[in-house]
Design a protein around this motif. Structure first.
Motif, PDB file in Angstrom:
ATOM      1  N   GLU A 305      29.663  42.960  42.247  1.00  0.00           N
ATOM      2  CA  GLU A 305      30.554  44.102  42.481  1.00  0.00           C
ATOM      3  C   GLU A 305      31.729  43.721  43.381  1.00  0.00           C
ATOM      4  OE1 GLU A 305      30.403  48.749  44.101  1.00  0.00           O
ATOM      5  OE2 GLU A 305      28.623  47.461  44.229  1.00  0.00           O
ATOM      6  N   ILE A 306      31.470  42.836  44.358  1.00  0.00           N
ATOM      7  CA  ILE A 306      32.529  42.395  45.279  1.00  0.00           C
ATOM      8  C   ILE A 306      33.722  41.849  44.510  1.00  0.00           C
ATOM      9  CG2 ILE A 306      33.135  40.676  47.042  1.00  0.00           C
ATOM     10  CD1 ILE A 306      30.269  40.856  48.068  1.00  0.00           C
ATOM     11  N   VAL A 307      33.425  41.131  43.433  1.00  0.00           N
ATOM     12  CA  VAL A 307      34.486  40.505  42.627  1.00  0.00           C
ATOM     13  C   VAL A 307      35.060  41.486  41.623  1.00  0.00           C
ATOM     14  CG1 VAL A 307      34.988  38.683  40.939  1.00  0.00           C
ATOM     15  CG2 VAL A 307      33.519  38.195  42.914  1.00  0.00           C
ATOM     16  N   LEU A 308      34.222  42.168  40.898  1.00  0.00           N
ATOM     17  CA  LEU A 308      34.668  43.006  39.777  1.00  0.00           C
ATOM     18  C   LEU A 308      35.550  44.171  40.203  1.00  0.00           C
ATOM     19  CD1 LEU A 308      31.415  43.072  37.603  1.00  0.00           C
ATOM     20  CD2 LEU A 308      33.415  41.597  37.347  1.00  0.00           C
ATOM     21  N   LYS A 309      35.375  44.665  41.439  1.00  0.00           N
ATOM     22  CA  LYS A 309      36.152  45.834  41.861  1.00  0.00           C
ATOM     23  C   LYS A 309      37.478  45.454  42.521  1.00  0.00           C
ATOM     24  CE  LYS A 309      34.055  46.300  46.472  1.00  0.00           C
ATOM     25  NZ  LYS A 309      33.234  47.133  47.363  1.00  0.00           N
ATOM     26  N   ASN A 310      37.764  44.151  42.590  1.00  0.00           N
ATOM     27  CA  ASN A 310      38.976  43.693  43.275  1.00  0.00           C
ATOM     28  C   ASN A 310      39.725  42.713  42.379  1.00  0.00           C
ATOM     29  OD1 ASN A 310      40.513  41.702  45.033  1.00  0.00           O
ATOM     30  ND2 ASN A 310      39.953  43.207  46.587  1.00  0.00           N
ATOM     31  N   VAL A 311      40.966  43.053  42.004  1.00  0.00           N
ATOM     32  CA  VAL A 311      41.719  42.226  41.045  1.00  0.00           C
ATOM     33  C   VAL A 311      41.993  40.834  41.606  1.00  0.00           C
ATOM     34  CG1 VAL A 311      44.016  43.046  41.786  1.00  0.00           C
ATOM     35  CG2 VAL A 311      43.693  42.173  39.465  1.00  0.00           C
ATOM     36  N   ASN A 312      42.274  40.723  42.901  1.00  0.00           N
ATOM     37  CA  ASN A 312      42.534  39.414  43.496  1.00  0.00           C
ATOM     38  C   ASN A 312      41.303  38.512  43.403  1.00  0.00           C
ATOM     39  OD1 ASN A 312      44.187  37.521  45.102  1.00  0.00           O
ATOM     40  ND2 ASN A 312      42.658  37.904  46.678  1.00  0.00           N
ATOM     41  N   ASN A 313      40.133  39.086  43.698  1.00  0.00           N
ATOM     42  CA  ASN A 313      38.893  38.310  43.600  1.00  0.00           C
ATOM     43  C   ASN A 313      38.606  37.901  42.163  1.00  0.00           C
ATOM     44  OD1 ASN A 313      38.585  38.674  46.347  1.00  0.00           O
ATOM     45  ND2 ASN A 313      37.140  40.369  46.158  1.00  0.00           N
ATOM     46  N   ARG A 314      38.896  38.789  41.207  1.00  0.00           N
ATOM     47  CA  ARG A 314      38.679  38.463  39.784  1.00  0.00           C
ATOM     48  C   ARG A 314      39.545  37.279  39.357  1.00  0.00           C
ATOM     49  NH1 ARG A 314      39.000  44.139  38.866  1.00  0.00           N
ATOM     50  NH2 ARG A 314      40.927  43.915  37.662  1.00  0.00           N
ATOM     51  N   ILE A 315      40.802  37.286  39.804  1.00  0.00           N
ATOM     52  CA  ILE A 315      41.719  36.209  39.431  1.00  0.00           C
ATOM     53  C   ILE A 315      41.255  34.883  40.030  1.00  0.00           C
ATOM     54  CG2 ILE A 315      44.083  35.335  39.672  1.00  0.00           C
ATOM     55  CD1 ILE A 315      44.916  38.368  39.744  1.00  0.00           C
ATOM     56  N   LEU A 316      40.916  34.903  41.326  1.00  0.00           N
ATOM     57  CA  LEU A 316      40.456  33.676  41.982  1.00  0.00           C
ATOM     58  C   LEU A 316      39.199  33.131  41.308  1.00  0.00           C
ATOM     59  CD1 LEU A 316      40.923  34.604  45.761  1.00  0.00           C
ATOM     60  CD2 LEU A 316      42.281  32.980  44.441  1.00  0.00           C
ATOM     61  N   CYS A 317      38.272  34.022  40.967  1.00  0.00           N
ATOM     62  CA  CYS A 317      37.036  33.588  40.305  1.00  0.00           C
ATOM     63  C   CYS A 317      37.331  33.006  38.926  1.00  0.00           C
ATOM     64  CB  CYS A 317      36.048  34.746  40.204  1.00  0.00           C
ATOM     65  SG  CYS A 317      35.143  35.037  41.744  1.00  0.00           S
ATOM     66  N   PHE A 318      38.233  33.636  38.180  1.00  0.00           N
ATOM     67  CA  PHE A 318      38.605  33.101  36.873  1.00  0.00           C
ATOM     68  C   PHE A 318      39.166  31.684  37.018  1.00  0.00           C
ATOM     69  CE2 PHE A 318      42.653  32.338  34.567  1.00  0.00           C
ATOM     70  CZ  PHE A 318      42.103  31.861  33.378  1.00  0.00           C
ATOM     71  N   VAL A 319      40.096  31.501  37.953  1.00  0.00           N
ATOM     72  CA  VAL A 319      40.752  30.196  38.138  1.00  0.00           C
ATOM     73  C   VAL A 319      39.722  29.129  38.504  1.00  0.00           C
ATOM     74  CG1 VAL A 319      42.366  28.884  39.585  1.00  0.00           C
ATOM     75  CG2 VAL A 319      43.004  31.154  38.756  1.00  0.00           C
ATOM     76  N   TYR A 320      38.917  29.404  39.524  1.00  0.00           N
ATOM     77  CA  TYR A 320      38.041  28.365  40.048  1.00  0.00           C
ATOM     78  C   TYR A 320      36.796  28.140  39.188  1.00  0.00           C
ATOM     79  CZ  TYR A 320      41.090  28.777  44.095  1.00  0.00           C
ATOM     80  OH  TYR A 320      42.192  28.800  44.922  1.00  0.00           O
ATOM     81  N   LEU A 321      36.274  29.199  38.580  1.00  0.00           N
ATOM     82  CA  LEU A 321      35.135  29.029  37.669  1.00  0.00           C
ATOM     83  C   LEU A 321      35.558  28.211  36.451  1.00  0.00           C
ATOM     84  CD1 LEU A 321      32.158  29.838  37.127  1.00  0.00           C
ATOM     85  CD2 LEU A 321      33.022  31.790  35.847  1.00  0.00           C
ATOM     86  N   THR A 322      36.765  28.490  35.940  1.00  0.00           N
ATOM     87  CA  THR A 322      37.257  27.771  34.766  1.00  0.00           C
ATOM     88  C   THR A 322      37.512  26.306  35.083  1.00  0.00           C
ATOM     89  OG1 THR A 322      38.315  29.803  33.975  1.00  0.00           O
ATOM     90  CG2 THR A 322      39.037  27.744  32.976  1.00  0.00           C
ATOM     91  N   ILE A 323      38.158  26.029  36.215  1.00  0.00           N
ATOM     92  CA  ILE A 323      38.442  24.634  36.590  1.00  0.00           C
ATOM     93  C   ILE A 323      37.156  23.828  36.715  1.00  0.00           C
ATOM     94  CG2 ILE A 323      39.234  23.185  38.514  1.00  0.00           C
ATOM     95  CD1 ILE A 323      41.524  25.201  38.904  1.00  0.00           C
ATOM     96  N   SER A 324      36.151  24.393  37.367  1.00  0.00           N
ATOM     97  CA  SER A 324      34.891  23.668  37.543  1.00  0.00           C
ATOM     98  C   SER A 324      34.130  23.517  36.229  1.00  0.00           C
ATOM     99  CB  SER A 324      34.021  24.358  38.592  1.00  0.00           C
ATOM    100  OG  SER A 324      34.594  24.207  39.874  1.00  0.00           O
ATOM    101  N   THR A 325      34.245  24.497  35.352  1.00  0.00           N
ATOM    102  CA  THR A 325      33.619  24.378  34.027  1.00  0.00           C
ATOM    103  C   THR A 325      34.262  23.247  33.235  1.00  0.00           C
ATOM    104  OG1 THR A 325      33.126  26.758  34.003  1.00  0.00           O
ATOM    105  CG2 THR A 325      33.073  25.616  31.885  1.00  0.00           C
ATOM    106  N   LEU A 326      35.592  23.144  33.310  1.00  0.00           N
ATOM    107  CA  LEU A 326      36.298  22.037  32.637  1.00  0.00           C
ATOM    108  C   LEU A 326      35.903  20.701  33.260  1.00  0.00           C
ATOM    109  CD1 LEU A 326      39.892  23.536  32.172  1.00  0.00           C
ATOM    110  CD2 LEU A 326      38.049  23.386  30.491  1.00  0.00           C
ATOM    111  N   ASN A 327      35.782  20.674  34.589  1.00  0.00           N
ATOM    112  CA  ASN A 327      35.370  19.435  35.261  1.00  0.00           C
ATOM    113  C   ASN A 327      33.988  18.987  34.795  1.00  0.00           C
ATOM    114  OD1 ASN A 327      37.734  19.234  36.719  1.00  0.00           O
ATOM    115  ND2 ASN A 327      36.888  20.137  38.587  1.00  0.00           N
ATOM    116  N   LYS A 328      33.104  19.942  34.550  1.00  0.00           N
ATOM    117  CA  LYS A 328      31.763  19.613  34.052  1.00  0.00           C
ATOM    118  C   LYS A 328      31.856  18.963  32.669  1.00  0.00           C
ATOM    119  CE  LYS A 328      28.667  22.764  32.691  1.00  0.00           C
ATOM    120  NZ  LYS A 328      27.908  22.281  31.497  1.00  0.00           N
TER     121      LYS A 328
END
Length: 515
Positions: A305-328
């Protein structure tokens, strides 16, 4: 890809959720004055636009005059912020403390000094419990003001107690400020220049770090002091490519939040950045197992909920989750599988483009280019690399340099001999101008130049010689970045074996898992 518009009002409107737009309409229509109706009309007009076009806006809304537009936009901007303030999250610690300060001020203005002090005391406990020393300083200042102006007789030894508390808070804020300055300066150095390139760069960064850190490490007691201390150590190690030290301090950064989990909701951005750096350290150390575990942990957090209710947190999570997934995928050698993520990544970048800065988009373009290169689709790799190369060079010169190098190798793979000579000269000049030429890059340039005169029979021994030279450089700290940005060893092995580079990496990954 530039941001959609630099118009601040347009960006604000485009950032609003449906519920926030609905709330603004209710807020703006609370009275029916002509000016309020006009700002609603302007709001609707801007909300419908894909890109900000002032001339088109005025043509389609003839009741809004050009000379009125500037004032209407300023008024609309203020009204939107006022409407957002009314529906903000009441659990936000900043809002709670501001509210308590407001109540204390109201009671003070009524002459109810003891009641005001009682509210301030509650606010002080709340600030202490949540490490909010900036608010604590304000509360103490207000308390001292009341005690010095009026005889409240609230408690004995009040002056001495407030003085001691103020000294502790002021010392902590000073230390936090100095460490946050150091952390920011080191991060800025990385964004501008990338990693250390040689002993001279390394010494300059280390001396800057040591001189500014002084004896602050032993002084750190509270959350924010430790947070900025770990960040400073983290950036220093990362710039100097001391990846083991980088891992240690990113882990300390994340563990700090795990020890005080309530701080995750208060400083969510710092927690997300800490997780990003922790995953990045696992990638730099090629620790696939730990990367997988941390990536799964972060993915769960990204759906909280901390992430989903805040657009800034959603964007940061998208960026960093995607980068680490690509790194994997890079560690596994699963480039073709990773390409399946590209349409979704590009759709998200389009959705968030008004928020995303150049640096983040540069990183995505390079990583997508690497996926295509690893999948032997060199033309698509060139397309993405051109996006970086054609951008103004103002951030991440190291990324600009390696984009040009990978661009050159992609053309080499395609056999575009007619442009290779001019490309080599262009890339060499660029990297030399940036003082970014490493031993690895020098050897690659020498090989490509020589390969023009080599036959199919004679090129294999030259490839083998280059591979031997580069393998000797793998343990050189200042050459590490060349192998992280571009796994040239695996590329050479793929050329010698005449198989795709991702097959070489998959084989290496399978071997590591067995070991």
């Amino acid at each position: 890809m530039p941001n959609r518009s630099t118009d601040t009002l347009f960006q604000l409107i485009k950032s609003l959720e449906k519920s926030e737009k609905r709330n603004f309409k209710l807020y703006a229509n609370r009275n029916s004055s002509g000016e309020e109706l006009k700002i609603v009309q302007l709001f609707d007009a801007l909300d419908k636009m894909e890109d900000y076009d002032e001339a088109l806006l005025l043509r389609k809304n003839d009741t809004i005059k050009k000379q009125q537009l500037s004032n209407l936009k300023a008024h609309l901007y203020k009204q939107i912020l006022s409407s957002l303030r009314l529906i903000n999250d009441e659990t936000n610690i900043d809002i709670q403390l501001n509210e308590q300060m407001d109540y204390a001020r109201i009671l003070y203005n009524k002459g109810l000094y003891l009641q005001s002090l009682k509210v301030l005391d509650k606010a002080k406990d709340l600030a202490k419990a949540n490490n909010q020393f900036t608010y604590l300083e304000q509360i103490l200042f207000f308390e001292k003001s009341i005690e010095s102006l009026y005889i409240t007789r609230s408690i004995q030894n009040r002056a001495e107690q407030l003085s001691k508390e103020s000294v502790v808070v002021n010392n902590s804020l000073t230390l936090t400020s100095e460490l946050s300055n150091l952390s920011l300066q080191l991060y800025s150095l990385y964004i501008q220049n990338g990693h250390s390139r040689n002993e001279k760069d390394d010494a300059a960064v280390q001396n800057f770090f040591v001189d500014n850190l002084g004896d602050k490490t032993s002084q750190c007691r509270y959350f924010y002091e430790k947070l900025y201390l770990y960040q400073s150590y983290c950036w220093n190690a990362f710039i100097r490519q001391d990846f083991l030290q980088y891992y240690r301090y990113t882990q300390k950064w994340v563990t700090l939040f795990e020890k005080e989990p309530y701080m995750i909701s208060i400083e969510t951005g710092h927690y997300i950045k800490g997780m990003h750096n922790l995953m990045g350290s696992h990638f730099d150390l090629a620790n696939h197992k730990k990367l997988q575990v941390t990536l799964e942990q972060f993915a769960v957090f990204c759906n909280s909920e901390i992430v989903l209710k805040n657009v800034n947190n959603r964007i940061l999570c998208f960026v960093y989750l995607t980068i680490s997934t690509l790194n994997k995928h890079f560690l596994e050698g699963s480039f073709t599988e990773g390409l399946q993520l590209v349409p979704e990544i590009e759709a998200k970048i389009k959705e968030y483009e008004i928020y995303m800065d150049r640096h983040r988009i540069l990183v995505f373009d390079y990583k997508i280019a690497c996926l295509y290169f690893g999948s032997s689709d060199y033309e698509k790799a060139i397309d993405y690399l051109n996006k970086i190369i054609n951008w103004k060079v103002d951030l991440r010169t190291d990324l600009q340099c390696y984009s040009r190098l990978l661009h050159l190798i992609a053309h080499y793979e395609l056999g575009n001999d007619e442009i290779l000579d001019s490309l080599i000269k262009s890339v060499y000049r660029f990297m030399a101008k940036m003082q970014n030429l490493s031993v690895v890059e020098e050897e690659i340039f020498k090989f490509i130049r020589k390969s023009f005169q080599l036959s199919v029979k004679t090129i294999k021994p030259e490839l083998e010689k280059l591979l031997v030279k580069l393998k000797k450089l793998q343990d050189n700290r200042f050459e590490t970045r060349a192998f992280i940005y571009l796994d040239i060893i695996s590329w050479l092995e793929s050329k010698l074996e005449n198989i795709p580079v991702q097959d070489v990496l998959k084989r290496k990954f399978a071997g590591k898992r067995i070991n």
